[in-house]
Each structure stands twice: as C-alpha cells, then as structure tokens.
Design a protein around this motif. Structure first.
Motif, mmCIF file in Angstrom:
data_model
loop_
_atom_site.group_PDB
_atom_site.id
_atom_site.type_symbol
_atom_site.label_atom_id
_atom_site.label_comp_id
_atom_site.label_asym_id
_atom_site.label_seq_id
_atom_site.Cartn_x
_atom_site.Cartn_y
_atom_site.Cartn_z
ATOM 1 N N VAL A 98 0.870 -1.178 0.000
ATOM 2 C CA VAL A 98 0.000 0.000 0.000
ATOM 3 C C VAL A 98 0.903 1.223 0.000
ATOM 4 C CG1 VAL A 98 -1.764 1.297 1.255
ATOM 5 C CG2 VAL A 98 -1.788 -1.221 1.308
ATOM 6 N N GLY A 99 0.662 2.153 -0.909
ATOM 7 C CA GLY A 99 1.485 3.349 -0.984
ATOM 8 C C GLY A 99 0.689 4.616 -0.735
ATOM 9 N N ARG A 100 1.327 5.738 -0.959
ATOM 10 C CA ARG A 100 0.698 7.036 -0.737
ATOM 11 C C ARG A 100 -0.204 7.405 -1.902
ATOM 12 N NH1 ARG A 100 2.132 10.440 2.820
ATOM 13 N NH2 ARG A 100 4.221 9.548 3.003
ATOM 14 N N ASP A 101 -1.378 7.913 -1.579
ATOM 15 C CA ASP A 101 -2.259 8.481 -2.589
ATOM 16 C C ASP A 101 -1.872 9.946 -2.783
ATOM 17 O OD1 ASP A 101 -3.945 6.248 -3.177
ATOM 18 O OD2 ASP A 101 -4.904 6.521 -1.232
ATOM 19 N N LEU A 102 -1.334 10.265 -3.940
ATOM 20 C CA LEU A 102 -0.878 11.619 -4.219
ATOM 21 C C LEU A 102 -2.039 12.528 -4.616
ATOM 22 C CD1 LEU A 102 2.306 10.758 -6.290
ATOM 23 C CD2 LEU A 102 2.283 11.841 -4.029
ATOM 24 N N PRO A 103 -1.920 13.816 -4.321
ATOM 25 C CA PRO A 103 -2.955 14.749 -4.774
ATOM 26 C C PRO A 103 -2.995 14.820 -6.292
ATOM 27 C CG PRO A 103 -1.076 15.925 -3.814
ATOM 28 C CD PRO A 103 -0.855 14.476 -3.544
ATOM 29 N N ALA A 104 -4.153 15.164 -6.826
ATOM 30 C CA ALA A 104 -4.333 15.247 -8.279
ATOM 31 C C ALA A 104 -3.320 16.208 -8.891
ATOM 32 C CB ALA A 104 -5.749 15.714 -8.603
ATOM 33 N N GLY A 105 -2.713 15.788 -9.988
ATOM 34 C CA GLY A 105 -1.763 16.643 -10.690
ATOM 35 C C GLY A 105 -0.375 16.684 -10.092
ATOM 36 N N SER A 106 -0.091 15.846 -9.101
ATOM 37 C CA SER A 106 1.226 15.865 -8.466
ATOM 38 C C SER A 106 2.317 15.495 -9.469
ATOM 39 C CB SER A 106 1.274 14.879 -7.298
ATOM 40 O OG SER A 106 2.606 14.750 -6.812
ATOM 41 N N PRO A 107 3.428 16.250 -9.487
ATOM 42 C CA PRO A 107 4.535 15.914 -10.390
ATOM 43 C C PRO A 107 5.252 14.631 -9.982
ATOM 44 C CG PRO A 107 5.164 17.699 -8.910
ATOM 45 C CD PRO A 107 3.697 17.462 -8.697
ATOM 46 N N LEU A 108 4.950 14.116 -8.788
ATOM 47 C CA LEU A 108 5.603 12.897 -8.312
ATOM 48 C C LEU A 108 4.897 11.631 -8.790
ATOM 49 C CD1 LEU A 108 6.293 13.975 -4.607
ATOM 50 C CD2 LEU A 108 7.872 14.063 -6.548
ATOM 51 N N ALA A 109 3.733 11.776 -9.398
ATOM 52 C CA ALA A 109 2.973 10.614 -9.843
ATOM 53 C C ALA A 109 3.627 10.015 -11.091
ATOM 54 C CB ALA A 109 1.532 11.014 -10.142
ATOM 55 N N ASP A 110 4.262 8.865 -10.923
ATOM 56 C CA ASP A 110 4.907 8.168 -12.040
ATOM 57 C C ASP A 110 4.958 6.684 -11.714
ATOM 58 O OD1 ASP A 110 6.898 7.909 -10.123
ATOM 59 O OD2 ASP A 110 8.291 9.293 -11.080
ATOM 60 N N ALA A 111 5.797 5.936 -12.409
ATOM 61 C CA ALA A 111 5.871 4.494 -12.187
ATOM 62 C C ALA A 111 6.352 4.145 -10.784
ATOM 63 C CB ALA A 111 6.797 3.861 -13.224
ATOM 64 N N SER A 112 7.068 5.057 -10.134
ATOM 65 C CA SER A 112 7.524 4.811 -8.763
ATOM 66 C C SER A 112 6.399 4.972 -7.754
ATOM 67 C CB SER A 112 8.650 5.782 -8.387
ATOM 68 O OG SER A 112 9.815 5.507 -9.117
ATOM 69 N N MET A 113 5.426 5.829 -8.080
ATOM 70 C CA MET A 113 4.312 6.093 -7.173
ATOM 71 C C MET A 113 2.995 6.015 -7.937
ATOM 72 S SD MET A 113 5.797 9.121 -4.678
ATOM 73 C CE MET A 113 4.465 8.907 -3.475
ATOM 74 N N PRO A 114 2.637 4.836 -8.419
ATOM 75 C CA PRO A 114 1.369 4.681 -9.144
ATOM 76 C C PRO A 114 0.194 4.673 -8.176
ATOM 77 C CG PRO A 114 2.417 2.554 -8.886
ATOM 78 C CD PRO A 114 3.375 3.562 -8.329
ATOM 79 N N PRO A 115 -1.034 4.731 -8.681
ATOM 80 C CA PRO A 115 -2.206 4.661 -7.797
ATOM 81 C C PRO A 115 -2.240 3.320 -7.055
ATOM 82 C CG PRO A 115 -2.822 5.407 -9.996
ATOM 83 C CD PRO A 115 -1.409 4.936 -10.087
ATOM 84 N N ASN A 116 -2.883 3.325 -5.908
ATOM 85 C CA ASN A 116 -3.033 2.085 -5.160
ATOM 86 C C ASN A 116 -3.929 1.096 -5.889
ATOM 87 O OD1 ASN A 116 -1.601 1.861 -2.578
ATOM 88 N ND2 ASN A 116 -2.607 3.797 -2.086
ATOM 89 N N VAL A 117 -3.690 -0.173 -5.610
ATOM 90 C CA VAL A 117 -4.512 -1.272 -6.100
ATOM 91 C C VAL A 117 -5.214 -1.860 -4.886
ATOM 92 C CG1 VAL A 117 -4.453 -3.571 -7.155
ATOM 93 C CG2 VAL A 117 -2.885 -1.779 -7.957
ATOM 94 N N TRP A 118 -6.509 -2.158 -5.030
ATOM 95 C CA TRP A 118 -7.254 -2.708 -3.895
ATOM 96 C C TRP A 118 -7.960 -3.996 -4.304
ATOM 97 C CZ3 TRP A 118 -5.658 -0.642 0.332
ATOM 98 C CH2 TRP A 118 -5.276 0.707 0.376
ATOM 99 N N PRO A 119 -7.903 -5.035 -3.482
ATOM 100 C CA PRO A 119 -8.575 -6.289 -3.817
ATOM 101 C C PRO A 119 -10.087 -6.197 -3.608
ATOM 102 C CG PRO A 119 -7.593 -6.459 -1.644
ATOM 103 C CD PRO A 119 -7.184 -5.119 -2.188
ATOM 104 N N ALA A 120 -10.829 -7.009 -4.371
ATOM 105 C CA ALA A 120 -12.283 -7.033 -4.226
ATOM 106 C C ALA A 120 -12.702 -7.616 -2.878
ATOM 107 C CB ALA A 120 -12.894 -7.851 -5.359
ATOM 108 N N ARG A 121 -11.869 -8.453 -2.309
ATOM 109 C CA ARG A 121 -12.130 -9.016 -0.985
ATOM 110 C C ARG A 121 -10.803 -9.246 -0.286
ATOM 111 N NH1 ARG A 121 -13.743 -15.363 -1.680
ATOM 112 N NH2 ARG A 121 -12.281 -15.906 -3.336
ATOM 113 N N PRO A 122 -10.791 -9.272 1.019
ATOM 114 C CA PRO A 122 -11.918 -9.221 1.957
ATOM 115 C C PRO A 122 -12.523 -7.818 2.096
ATOM 116 C CG PRO A 122 -9.852 -9.288 3.159
ATOM 117 C CD PRO A 122 -9.506 -9.463 1.711
#
Length: 315
Positions: A98-122
């Motif tokens: 689980v990583g940091r959710d960056l604010p929209a438009g952040s220049p740090l958003a790249d392959a090193s800090m992609p959006p989080n992935v969440w499982p359907a369960r549990p």
C-alpha cells in the motif's frame, strides 16, 4: 552508556530524552524497540485479520493483482519473487504493498508512485489499510523529528523531505515451511532501502540483526512495542553515523515451521525528488564524507529495486 542489548524506549518520554536514547540505540545497533506509539490497537487487530484473510485467497486471485511492470510498488508480489541483495536463493514470502495516494496533478505521480490497487475481498480492506497507513505515516514523522534532534537539526527538518514521500506499507506473509532445502530462508540477510522502517508483528521469533562483532542478535520486541530500524537512505544522509544494519528473518524450528508468520513493515521514504546529500555535521576528519556526490531519492530507490529482483535491469 554502553548498550549490550536492544533497549525498549517510550515515545511518551520527554523529546530530548527519547531523541538521545533512540540515537544511541541506532548508533550501536541500527535498531531500537519503541512502545507507547500512537497507532490504534483495535485498528492493528483488524489489519492482522484482513491480512490473513487476503493471503488465504486462491493463488490465481492474488496473482490478478500482480503487475511486474511497476516493480512491486503497489498490490501483490507473489511468493519467491524478492531476493536479498547478493543472495543465492529467493525469499520464502509473499506480500502486498500500500502506498501514498498523491494529490491530483502531483509531479511525483509516475511508475515509482502509481495509484493504489485494492482487492475485491476481503471486505473493508481498503478502508482499514488506508487508515493504518495514515497512522504509520504520522508515527514515522514523529520518530524522525526525534532523530533530527539527536543529529542537532531542527525537529522539523525532515518535514519537507518526507512530504508526499514514497513510503510503502507492506503486508507480509511467510507461509508454513515444508521440506525446504538449500539456502532459502524467510527473508535473506539485507538492509532496508528507505530512511527508517517501522515494523509490527515481529513478536513471532525469527527477526535477527547482525551486530558489529558479526553475531546474530534476536530483535523480537515485547508485546505492545514495535521495531524501528535505520535504512540505507538515512545511513547515507548521516555518513554512516547512523548505520543501516543487516538483518534477516530466519526459518523457525520444527515446532513452528507448520505455522504462517505475518508482519507489517512501514518503509518511510523521502520524496522522490529529494537530493540525498551528506549532512555537514556528520562529516569530520575521523569520518570523511563517503558520498561527495548527491543522489535523488528515486534514483537511489531504482538502483536498489534492481538489486533485490523487483525491477529488471535496463538493457
């Protein structure tokens, strides 16, 4: 004061006292045990249950959340993928990031800090681990403020350095061991990449650190305490005044080998664009600057991800 075993420190102590004690422990061992931290115990218990439930899912379902293109930055990494630097055998573990959710438009958003992935369960997985990440993050910032005092810096020195930092919470599962041969162990001898690591779940025996005299020392904390250790980024920043100590998770004895082991480390990272440059107060005639050239935190991270098998080396 000469330390011959890991002290158990209270984060509720006076700032200056705690700063000196954790600095002494870090300088001696690269590790400390800390209690009285501000992470909700009920939340931790829910996190353990959800972690266990996730890793009990079918292998194919877990692997649907694995994306090798992002080098393990988010989501699932299967059993046997990660390998300690210079090790001959892969670690006997699987994990979720689980990583940091960056604010929209952040220049740090790249392959090193992609959006989080969440499982359907549990159920409640996203809500519980989002809040646990937030509380880990705040506790880590408090620990760093005390380290800053120990180093003679303003207590807020690290604040801009870790703002929107690439910190990662790892949910670790070491499955039961059956017929393991060769050199493979649950986690091979390694140093952490980041500034500091905050670790829950090390009460189960197995975590050991390599002392300066070359012996392995048990690093299991008492109930209610967490393990804190120095990472390679802080070692470099402090010119090895605070050492990043090699540690491992050894295989259990036969009586415990049929049981799973779970832990939750929080790897507190610098901002990706932060230049790691030696602190001047950590340089002296007796300790000349080992790193006259600075390096960006993300460049440092990418080098290490290749070394531990999570990222392919560029052709």
């Amino acid at each position: 004061m000469v330390l011959d075993k890991l002290p158990v420190l209270s984060l509720a102590d006076d700032k200056a006292r705690f700063a000196q004690e954790i600095g002494n422990s870090f300088k001696t061992f690269g590790f400390a045990l800390v209690k009285d931290f501000d992470i909700d115990r009920g939340l931790i218990e829910r996190a353990w249950k959800l972690s266990e439930q996730f890793f009990a899912l079918p292998d194919a379902e877990k692997r649907s959340y694995h994306n090798p293109e992002i080098a393990g930055a988010r989501g699932y990494t299967p059993f046997g993928v990660e390998i300690a630097k210079d090790a001959k055998a892969h670690d006997l573990k699987e994990f979720w990031h689980v990583g940091r959710d960056l604010p929209a438009g952040s220049p740090l958003a790249d392959a090193s800090m992609p959006p989080n992935v969440w499982p359907a369960r549990p159920d409640d997985f996203e809500a519980v681990f989002t809040e646990l990440y937030r509380q880990f993050d705040a506790t880590g910032a408090t620990i760093l403020s005390r380290i800053a005092l120990y180093l003679g810096l303003d207590e807020h020195w690290f604040d801009p350095a870790i703002e929107d930092g690439n910190s990662v919470m790892r949910l670790l599962h070491y499955p039961p061991l059956d017929g393991i041969e060769g050199e493979a162990i649950r986690a091979g001898a390694h140093g952490d990449i980041n500034l500091i690591t905050l670790l829950l779940g090390a009460e189960e025996a197995g975590l050991e650190l390599l002392t300066k005299d070359g012996t392995w020392l048990d690093a299991s904390p008492p109930e209610g305490a967490m393990v804190i250790n120095v990472g390679d980024m802080l070692e470099r920043l402090t010119n090895h005044v605070l050492p990043s100590t090699i540690h491992r998770v050894r295989n259990p004895d036969a009586a415990r080998a049929r049981f799973s082991r779970y832990s939750m480390p929080f790897f507190l990272h610098l901002r990706s664009d932060f230049p790691i440059k030696t602190l001047p107060q950590c340089v002296s005639p007796q300790n000349p600057d080992r790193y006259p050239e600075s390096i960006l935190a993300d460049q440092f991270l990418q080098q290490r991800l290749i070394e531990i098998g999570l990222k392919k080396k560029p052709i």
